[in-house]
Design an enzyme around this catalytic site. Structure first.
Site, PDB file in Angstrom:
ATOM      1  N   GLY A 125       0.804  -1.213   0.000  1.00  0.00           N
ATOM      2  CA  GLY A 125       0.000   0.000   0.000  1.00  0.00           C
ATOM      3  C   GLY A 125       0.839   1.265   0.000  1.00  0.00           C
ATOM      4  O   GLY A 125       1.907   1.346  -0.627  1.00  0.00           O
ATOM      5  N   SER A 126       0.367   2.258   0.745  1.00  0.00           N
ATOM      6  CA  SER A 126       0.973   3.596   0.679  1.00  0.00           C
ATOM      7  C   SER A 126       2.378   3.679   1.242  1.00  0.00           C
ATOM      8  O   SER A 126       3.049   4.714   1.079  1.00  0.00           O
ATOM      9  CB  SER A 126       0.075   4.596   1.410  1.00  0.00           C
ATOM     10  OG  SER A 126      -1.189   4.685   0.785  1.00  0.00           O
TER      11      SER A 126
END
Length: 575
Positions: free
Chosen positions: A290-291
């Site tokens: 993810g981020s």
């Protein structure tokens, strides 16, 4: 000699000659055995009385980086029996079962079924005192042998790293398995005299001394390991999570200072062990990060020269379409510079940047950071994840790679990548062993670019509106990035309500010393975002770790001038 009247006198002479030859051969063999080949008869006699029994070797000690024991070997007694000989002592089988703590009927059945055998284990791993009590009963057919049993002082705290041995003292998991040849000693040999029933008559001599295994010093700091274990257990309980992992790496040396997982197990008592609890999730479980990989996409953008920290990207209206895919931001952004994109964790902003610079720079930086590659730790079962490299990149694949989907990593790989950012862009190999000399690193990201990205990560934690504010550490500047990713379902798509929450960062930012990654799997209570679930764990662990490692604070409040303090006090003010 004349054989009068014999039809075939030569036959008789042949028979006499053969008998004479046989007598001569027997006589020569007797002389040979008694005079010239005495060792043969001695060997045959010894084979029926002299025996060589093994002397168990002491397995090497495993310690943490400061010499605290993580795995030690203790002497134990193993009792074995000769079932054939025990048949004559049937009346004492119940007595034997009672002192062994076994069911009398089960022991009786086993000895009866093995009546023709000459060896069976009765019980293994007794203390020497317990074993001696059984031997003092003088039951014919019961014997003892010395062995060693592994004991793990840290118990479940370091179980996933250290691993364990089986009943034969051979490594089966973790570092016990990875360095089994190094830790295992070489058994010795003792010469003894036994009678025809196998009973020991005399201990003659030690033919070969046992050679103890070599010691192994891990890079793990047991103090930090306890700290990580405790905080993971708390976050599991607070958020009802399925599992959690934490990895801490020394930025300068690449040594793994802590590697903890929940759930865990007690290697000293594995009777009710669940297989899922044995997995070292930090090295075995792969996930889409993810981020947490957005800083590397930013570094790729800065490396092209097309972007600088104040470059502005329009993220309105908070979503964008790429083919049949829709990319959305959690929070409405607007016109954001690169720092703002990280602070708001804008998927739209980072996607536009990636589409502008192309997939190659992003892929190159992530590859240089170690994604999709083995860490070199040599840990059993470690997975390398996957960093895709398409022949022809579609826009959706380029965008998703930039914000952390479409690739898979382990917690250790992610910690290694952040350690590289903290080490001014220099990639130093990881190690689970304590290093006496620092390893040589390879410069993979420009030094100034890595410093710039770290300042952006500091803003993510310390400035209002950043997604990592719960990771703040009093008196220290820290930088990091949270992340939240949906889990992949068994059908190939994404689950609707199952997430992983991440936080990855370094501390202190002015002179990074440690990189920490926290992964919480399927938090179900009180939220599931990385900034809400994992960031506080990072903050608590980093705060205590920095003090335990005696790292000087870099964010202390400026001292108050003495004259100013006195003036305030005289006016009734407070300093």
């Amino acid at each position: 000699m004349k054989l009068e009247g014999a039809l075939y006198p030569w036959r008789f002479r042949i028979v006499l000659g053969l008998l004479a030859a046989m007598v001569a051969a027997l006589a020569w063999r007797i002389v040979d055995l008694q005079v010239f080949d005495q060792p043969f008869l001695q060997g045959q006699g010894d084979a029926r009385s002299v025996r060589h029994i093994p002397i168990p070797a002491h397995r090497g000690l495993i310690t943490d980086r400061h010499g605290e024991p993580l795995a030690v070997s203790t002497p134990v007694t193993t009792l074995w029996g000769n079932p054939r000989e025990l048949q004559a002592s049937r009346a004492r089988w119940d007595e034997l079962a009672k002192v062994l703590g076994q069911d009398p009927a089960a022991l009786s059945k086993r000895l009866s079924e093995q009546a023709e055998r000459e060896f069976t284990y009765l019980v293994r791993g007794l203390t020497p005192e317990q074993g001696q009590r059984v031997l003092d009963m003088n039951i014919p057919g019961v014997y003892a042998q010395e062995e060693f049993r592994r004991f793990y002082p840290a118990g479940e705290v370091a179980a996933h790293v250290v691993g364990f041995t089986d009943i034969d003292d051979q490594g089966r998991e973790g570092m016990e398995l990875a360095y089994d040849e190094w830790l295992a000693g070489v058994p010795g040999k003792r010469q003894v005299l036994k009678d025809r029933r196998g009973r020991l008559i005399k201990d003659v001599q030690v033919v070969k001394n046992a050679k103890a295994g070599k010691a192994l010093a891990l890079s793990i700091d047991l103090r930090l390991q306890y700290l990580a274990h405790s905080e993971l257990r708390k976050v599991m309980q607070e958020h009802g999570a399925k599992a959690a992992s934490l990895v801490m790496v020394d930025v300068k040396t690449g040594e793994v200072l802590a590697m903890a997982n929940q759930p865990t197990y007690n290697p000293n008592n594995r009777r009710n062990l669940q297989p899922a609890a044995m997995r070292n999730r930090a090295l075995i479980d792969v996930f889409e990060p993810g981020s947490t990989v957005k800083p590397f996409s930013i570094a790729a953008a800065l490396g092209t020269g097309k972007y600088h920290p104040e470059s502005v990207v329009n993220t309105l209206p908070g979503w964008m379409r790429i083919g049949r895919y829709t990319i959305r931001d959690v929070s409405r952004g607007g016109m954001l510079n690169l720092t703002g994109i990280l602070m708001k964790s804008s998927n739209v902003g980072i996607s536009k940047i990636a589409l502008d610079i192309g997939p190659e720079p992003v892929h190159t930086v992530m590859q240089q950071a170690g994604f999709g590659q083995a860490t070199g730790l040599g840990f059993p079962g470690e997975r390398v994840g996957n960093l895709p490299n398409h022949r022809k990149w579609r826009d959706a694949e380029t965008a998703s790679l930039a914000y952390g989907y479409g690739l898979s990593v382990t917690a250790v790989q992610l910690a290694h990548a952040y350690a590289m950012l903290g080490n001014e862009g220099k990639n130093v190999p990881l190690s689970l062993l304590r290093l006496d000399q620092p390893q040589e690193g390879v410069q993979v990201i420009d030094k100034e670019i890595s410093k710039t990205v770290l300042r952006m990560l500091q803003a993510v934690v310390e400035e209002d509106g950043g997604g990592g504010m719960r990771a703040k550490v009093p008196s220290y500047h820290v930088g990091g990035k949270s992340g939240t990713a949906k889990k992949i379902s068994g059908t190939g798509g994404y689950t609707k309500d199952a997430y992983r929450a991440f936080f990855a960062g370094v501390a202190p930012v002015t002179d990074p010393r440690i990189a920490i990654v926290v992964v919480v799997d399927e938090p179900s209570e009180g939220g599931y975002y990385g900034g809400l679930v994992s960031a506080p764990v990072f903050g608590k662990v980093a705060a205590r770790a920095l003090r335990l490692l005696n790292i000087a604070p870099d964010n202390l409040a400026p001292p108050v001038d003495v004259q100013t303090a006195e003036a305030l006090k005289s006016k009734g003010g407070r300093t």
